[in-house]
Design a protein around this motif. Structure first.
Motif, short mmCIF file in Angstrom:
data_model
loop_
_atom_site.label_atom_id
_atom_site.label_comp_id
_atom_site.label_asym_id
_atom_site.label_seq_id
_atom_site.Cartn_x
_atom_site.Cartn_y
_atom_site.Cartn_z
N ALA A 87 84.59 5.17 84.61
CA ALA A 87 85.39 6.36 84.10
C ALA A 87 85.01 6.95 82.91
O ALA A 87 85.26 8.05 82.70
CB ALA A 87 86.83 5.60 83.91
N ASP A 88 84.23 5.98 81.96
CA ASP A 88 83.70 6.48 80.82
C ASP A 88 82.44 7.55 80.92
O ASP A 88 81.98 8.38 80.37
CB ASP A 88 82.84 5.53 79.81
CG ASP A 88 84.07 4.71 79.30
OD1 ASP A 88 85.08 4.85 79.33
OD2 ASP A 88 83.65 3.41 78.76
N ILE A 89 81.78 7.44 82.51
CA ILE A 89 80.65 8.28 82.66
C ILE A 89 81.50 9.86 83.19
O ILE A 89 81.11 10.69 82.73
CB ILE A 89 79.81 7.63 83.63
CG1 ILE A 89 79.20 6.50 82.89
CG2 ILE A 89 78.74 8.92 84.08
CD1 ILE A 89 78.33 5.82 84.04
N ASN A 90 82.34 9.53 84.22
CA ASN A 90 83.04 10.73 84.88
C ASN A 90 84.23 10.08 85.58
O ASN A 90 84.10 9.43 86.32
CB ASN A 90 81.97 11.34 85.66
CG ASN A 90 82.31 12.68 86.32
OD1 ASN A 90 83.62 12.90 86.45
ND2 ASN A 90 81.38 13.56 86.51
N PRO A 91 85.42 10.45 84.87
CA PRO A 91 86.49 10.07 85.61
C PRO A 91 86.58 10.48 87.07
O PRO A 91 87.18 9.72 87.82
CB PRO A 91 87.41 10.71 84.66
CG PRO A 91 86.98 10.87 83.41
CD PRO A 91 85.52 11.37 83.68
N LYS A 95 87.27 7.90 90.37
CA LYS A 95 88.49 8.15 91.31
C LYS A 95 87.73 8.14 92.58
O LYS A 95 88.00 7.37 93.76
CB LYS A 95 89.15 9.08 91.04
CG LYS A 95 89.94 9.18 89.79
CD LYS A 95 90.82 10.36 89.68
CE LYS A 95 91.43 10.06 88.30
NZ LYS A 95 92.42 11.62 87.94
N GLN A 96 86.64 8.86 92.79
CA GLN A 96 85.98 9.06 94.32
C GLN A 96 85.30 7.58 94.64
O GLN A 96 85.62 7.04 95.70
CB GLN A 96 84.98 9.76 94.07
CG GLN A 96 85.21 11.44 94.05
CD GLN A 96 84.11 12.45 94.09
OE1 GLN A 96 83.20 12.15 93.92
NE2 GLN A 96 84.55 13.66 94.19
N PRO A 147 68.99 6.23 81.71
CA PRO A 147 69.12 7.19 81.13
C PRO A 147 70.12 8.36 81.48
O PRO A 147 70.85 9.16 80.81
CB PRO A 147 67.74 7.71 80.62
CG PRO A 147 66.72 7.73 81.73
CD PRO A 147 67.23 6.20 82.37
N ASN A 148 70.21 8.62 82.84
CA ASN A 148 71.22 9.49 83.34
C ASN A 148 71.96 8.97 84.17
O ASN A 148 72.03 8.87 85.39
CB ASN A 148 70.15 10.54 84.02
CG ASN A 148 71.06 11.74 84.24
OD1 ASN A 148 71.98 11.93 84.68
ND2 ASN A 148 70.25 12.90 84.83
N GLN A 149 72.84 8.45 83.69
CA GLN A 149 73.93 7.27 84.47
C GLN A 149 74.90 8.19 85.24
O GLN A 149 74.99 7.77 86.36
CB GLN A 149 74.96 6.68 83.52
CG GLN A 149 74.35 5.63 82.61
CD GLN A 149 75.10 4.87 81.92
OE1 GLN A 149 75.95 5.54 81.28
NE2 GLN A 149 74.94 3.72 81.51
N GLU A 150 74.96 9.61 85.00
CA GLU A 150 76.06 10.40 85.77
C GLU A 150 75.02 10.78 87.14
O GLU A 150 75.64 10.75 88.36
CB GLU A 150 76.16 11.69 85.52
CG GLU A 150 77.30 12.65 86.02
CD GLU A 150 77.71 13.54 85.31
OE1 GLU A 150 78.17 14.94 85.94
OE2 GLU A 150 77.89 13.62 83.99
N ARG A 151 73.76 10.81 87.23
CA ARG A 151 73.07 11.17 88.36
C ARG A 151 73.08 9.68 89.42
O ARG A 151 73.30 9.79 90.81
CB ARG A 151 71.37 11.43 88.01
CG ARG A 151 70.82 11.74 89.21
CD ARG A 151 69.27 12.28 88.56
NE ARG A 151 68.70 12.53 89.75
CZ ARG A 151 67.01 12.47 89.62
NH1 ARG A 151 66.48 12.31 88.57
NH2 ARG A 151 66.63 12.85 90.69
N VAL A 152 72.95 8.79 88.77
CA VAL A 152 72.94 7.52 89.53
C VAL A 152 74.25 7.11 89.94
O VAL A 152 74.50 6.69 91.20
CB VAL A 152 72.53 6.17 88.67
CG1 VAL A 152 72.73 4.80 89.42
CG2 VAL A 152 71.23 6.62 87.93
#
Length: 191
Positions: A87-91, A95-96, A147-152
């Motif tokens: 949730a810290d990276i992208n809420p 949820k997904q 370094p790009n946690q959202e991509r992972v």
């Protein structure tokens, strides 16, 4: 004193003189008085409490259990080392991830029912899922150091989506297989 008592004592004086107390009576009275004075003057000593080894071990075991439970709760409430809060990276992605994980769990439960009727088919289907699950776990490990946690995280979500699609296809194949068996049974009855 009263006159009557004095008269009684003087008239019976000889009888009173005949009765003499034992010689040791005064010694006994003196000992009792000394003992009584000692009890009155000296404070009583407190008895030392002793504990059995079994009692001490029970108390020590209880303390260890309580401390262990406290430490366990402490560790449970701590953020795992290397773990990342999605949730810290992208809420939205978090949820997904939860949604797909619950869908996959339900589908896997349905798929496990196949193992009772056709273990070979379940084994083949499960082998594919194990590979995808291993990829998901690797992505989850990489998430902490990336370094790009959202991509992972997007890759993890995509992996879960693919697992869901594969499970849907597998369940669909099973349903079609069951339906074809029913159709064959009806045709055989009709003949």
């Amino acid at each position: 004193m009263s006159k009557r008592l004095e008269d009684f004592m003087s008239s019976n004086k000889d009888e009173f003189d005949e009765l003499e107390p034992r010689a040791d009576i005064w010694n006994n009275i003196a000992k009792e008085l000394d003992a009584w004075h000692e009890d009155q003057q000296l404070p009583k000593k407190r008895e030392a409490k002793t504990f059995s080894l079994a009692f001490v071990l029970k108390v020590a075991a209880s303390v260890i259990v309580v401390m262990g439970l406290g430490f366990g709760l402490y560790l449970k409430n701590q953020k795992p080392a290397g773990g990342v809060n999605l949730a810290d990276i992208n809420p939205t992605y978090a949820k997904q991830q939860v949604h797909y994980a619950s869908v996959i769990e339900g589908q896997r439960t349905r798929l496990k029912l196949v193992a009772k009727f056709d273990p070979q088919l379940y084994k083949e289907f499960n082998a594919e899922l194990i590979k995808m699950d291993a990829n998901y776990k690797k992505l989850n490990i990489d998430l902490a150091t990336s370094p790009n946690q959202e991509r992972v995280l997007r890759a993890m979500i995509r992996n879960l989506q693919i697992q869901t699609e594969v499970l849907n296809q597998q369940l669909s194949v099973i349903e079609q297989f069951k339906q074809s068996k029913k159709d064959q049974q009806h045709e055989n009855k009709d003949i």
